[in-house]
Scaffold this motif. Structure first.
Motif, PDB file in Angstrom:
ATOM      1  N   GLY A   1       0.797  -1.229   0.000  1.00  0.00           N
ATOM      2  CA  GLY A   1       0.000   0.000   0.000  1.00  0.00           C
ATOM      3  C   GLY A   1       0.824   1.270   0.000  1.00  0.00           C
ATOM      4  N   ILE A   2       1.990   1.239  -0.645  1.00  0.00           N
ATOM      5  CA  ILE A   2       2.798   2.456  -0.736  1.00  0.00           C
ATOM      6  C   ILE A   2       2.402   3.193  -2.007  1.00  0.00           C
ATOM      7  N   SER A   3       1.950   4.425  -1.854  1.00  0.00           N
ATOM      8  CA  SER A   3       1.654   5.250  -3.014  1.00  0.00           C
ATOM      9  C   SER A   3       2.197   6.631  -2.729  1.00  0.00           C
ATOM     10  N   LEU A   4       3.163   7.031  -3.505  1.00  0.00           N
ATOM     11  CA  LEU A   4       3.890   8.253  -3.174  1.00  0.00           C
ATOM     12  C   LEU A   4       4.351   8.940  -4.452  1.00  0.00           C
ATOM     13  N   ASP A   5       4.073  10.228  -4.559  1.00  0.00           N
ATOM     14  CA  ASP A   5       4.583  11.049  -5.661  1.00  0.00           C
ATOM     15  C   ASP A   5       5.542  12.050  -5.077  1.00  0.00           C
ATOM     16  N   ILE A   6       6.732  12.100  -5.596  1.00  0.00           N
ATOM     17  CA  ILE A   6       7.696  13.053  -5.079  1.00  0.00           C
ATOM     18  C   ILE A   6       8.130  13.968  -6.223  1.00  0.00           C
ATOM     19  N   ASP A   7       7.997  15.269  -6.013  1.00  0.00           N
ATOM     20  CA  ASP A   7       8.389  16.229  -7.043  1.00  0.00           C
ATOM     21  C   ASP A   7       9.865  16.582  -6.902  1.00  0.00           C
ATOM     22  N   GLU A   8      10.448  17.023  -8.017  1.00  0.00           N
ATOM     23  CA  GLU A   8      11.829  17.501  -7.939  1.00  0.00           C
ATOM     24  C   GLU A   8      11.902  18.704  -7.024  1.00  0.00           C
ATOM     25  N   GLY A   9      12.933  18.762  -6.215  1.00  0.00           N
ATOM     26  CA  GLY A   9      13.130  19.914  -5.326  1.00  0.00           C
ATOM     27  C   GLY A   9      12.432  19.775  -3.989  1.00  0.00           C
ATOM     28  N   GLU A  10      11.726  18.664  -3.783  1.00  0.00           N
ATOM     29  CA  GLU A  10      11.058  18.479  -2.484  1.00  0.00           C
ATOM     30  C   GLU A  10      12.036  18.129  -1.369  1.00  0.00           C
ATOM     31  N   PHE A  11      11.651  18.431  -0.151  1.00  0.00           N
ATOM     32  CA  PHE A  11      12.355  17.935   1.037  1.00  0.00           C
ATOM     33  C   PHE A  11      11.320  17.139   1.805  1.00  0.00           C
ATOM     34  N   LEU A  12      11.419  15.808   1.673  1.00  0.00           N
ATOM     35  CA  LEU A  12      10.417  14.908   2.222  1.00  0.00           C
ATOM     36  C   LEU A  12      11.033  14.071   3.319  1.00  0.00           C
ATOM     37  N   SER A  13      10.260  13.839   4.344  1.00  0.00           N
ATOM     38  CA  SER A  13      10.777  12.948   5.358  1.00  0.00           C
ATOM     39  C   SER A  13       9.856  11.748   5.517  1.00  0.00           C
ATOM     40  N   VAL A  14      10.446  10.575   5.682  1.00  0.00           N
ATOM     41  CA  VAL A  14       9.702   9.334   5.897  1.00  0.00           C
ATOM     42  C   VAL A  14       9.906   8.945   7.355  1.00  0.00           C
ATOM     43  N   LEU A  15       8.808   8.987   8.101  1.00  0.00           N
ATOM     44  CA  LEU A  15       8.866   8.787   9.547  1.00  0.00           C
ATOM     45  C   LEU A  15       8.216   7.452   9.903  1.00  0.00           C
ATOM     46  N   GLY A  16       8.885   6.664  10.710  1.00  0.00           N
ATOM     47  CA  GLY A  16       8.278   5.405  11.110  1.00  0.00           C
ATOM     48  C   GLY A  16       9.142   4.658  12.100  1.00  0.00           C
ATOM     49  N   PRO A  17       8.527   3.758  12.875  1.00  0.00           N
ATOM     50  CA  PRO A  17       9.285   3.021  13.888  1.00  0.00           C
ATOM     51  C   PRO A  17      10.238   1.997  13.279  1.00  0.00           C
TER      52      PRO A  17
END
Ligand SMILES: Nc1ncnc2c1ncn2[C@@H]1O[C@H](COP(=O)(O)OP(=O)(O)OP(=O)(O)O)[C@@H](O)[C@H]1O
Ligand SMILES: [Mg+2]
Length: 221
Positions: A16-32
């Protein structure tokens, strides 16, 4: 989806991973711990392939790419900062940072210049010829960051970049990330620390291999 074989069965790590990442983004993936963050990073960085599902990187369907194309992406387009800095112990800071440039076929003089520039940028101009075991954990992490950036990758993947660092050094690394993001680098930062995740402009949560986008205040659900 990502599955690993375990004996006669398969364990499902990502679903169930659905993710769009744009160029220039600063995204963080948080999880245990164990939620699938590093597995996801390996797929995003083309070090590993999904078992099923689609991953499109700059218009390319990654599952259809040749090994040559994938290795080009890994060496030229993506900078990796691994969970433990993974420096080569027999080489000094400078040589560690030069390594990706050797693989990229850059000439020695230009290699030295770029490695030196990057080590200065991470505040290690006075530690260039120290061996990893002569550097503190935070300094080693900064060498790993310099190594990830020396090829000027468009995408920076950082797996727990501040995991082993004290708060002050962690903050310095975050300032560097903000600067890099301002310069146009796309950053995907993996962390289990909600305070570190807050540095990113966008945060997604991953729990047991499933992803939810954090809205508003970031919480550790
Ligand atoms: N090669 C493998 N074979 C089987 N299971 C694996 C393999 N690699 C990872 N796993 C399992 O996948 C799950 C997710 O691992 P992953 O390394 O992605 O977690 P993580 O979110 O990065 O955790 P941490 O915060 O502790 O680094 C774990 O339960 C792990 O046991
Ligand atoms: Mg991990």
């Amino acid at each position: 989806m990502k599955q690993y074989p375990m004996g006669d069965e398969y364990v499902t790590i990502l679903k169930g991973i659905s993710l769009d990442i744009d160029e220039g983004e600063f995204l963080s993936v948080l999880g245990p711990s164990g939620s699938g963050k590093s597995t996801l990073m390996n797929i995003i960085g083309c070090l590993d392939l999904p078992t099923s599902g689609e991953y499109i990187l700059r218009g390319n369907v990654v599952l259809d790419l040749s090994e040559k194309a994938l290795s080009h992406i890994r060496s030229k387009e993506v900078g990796f900062i691994f969970q433990n800095s993974q420096l080569l112990q027999r080489m000094d800071a400078m040589k560690n940072v030069e390594l990706p440039l050797i693989y990229a076929g850059v000439r020695p003089k230009e290699r030295h210049r770029r490695a030196e520039e990057m080590l200065c940028k991470v505040g290690l101009g006075d530690r260039m010829h120290h061996m990893p075991n002569q550097l503190s954990g935070g300094q080693q992490q900064r060498v790993a960051i310099a190594r990830a950036l020396v090829t000027h990758p468009s995408l920076l993947l950082a797996d727990e970049p501040t995991g082993a660092l004290d708060q002050t050094t962690g903050r310095q690394i975050m300032e560097l990330f903000h600067e890099l993001n301002g310069d146009g680098h796309t950053i995907i930062m993996i962390t289990h620390d909600v305070n570190i995740a807050r540095n990113a402009r966008r945060v997604v949560n991953i729990i047991d291999g499933e992803m939810t986008e954090a809205e508003g205040e970031v919480t550790f659900a």
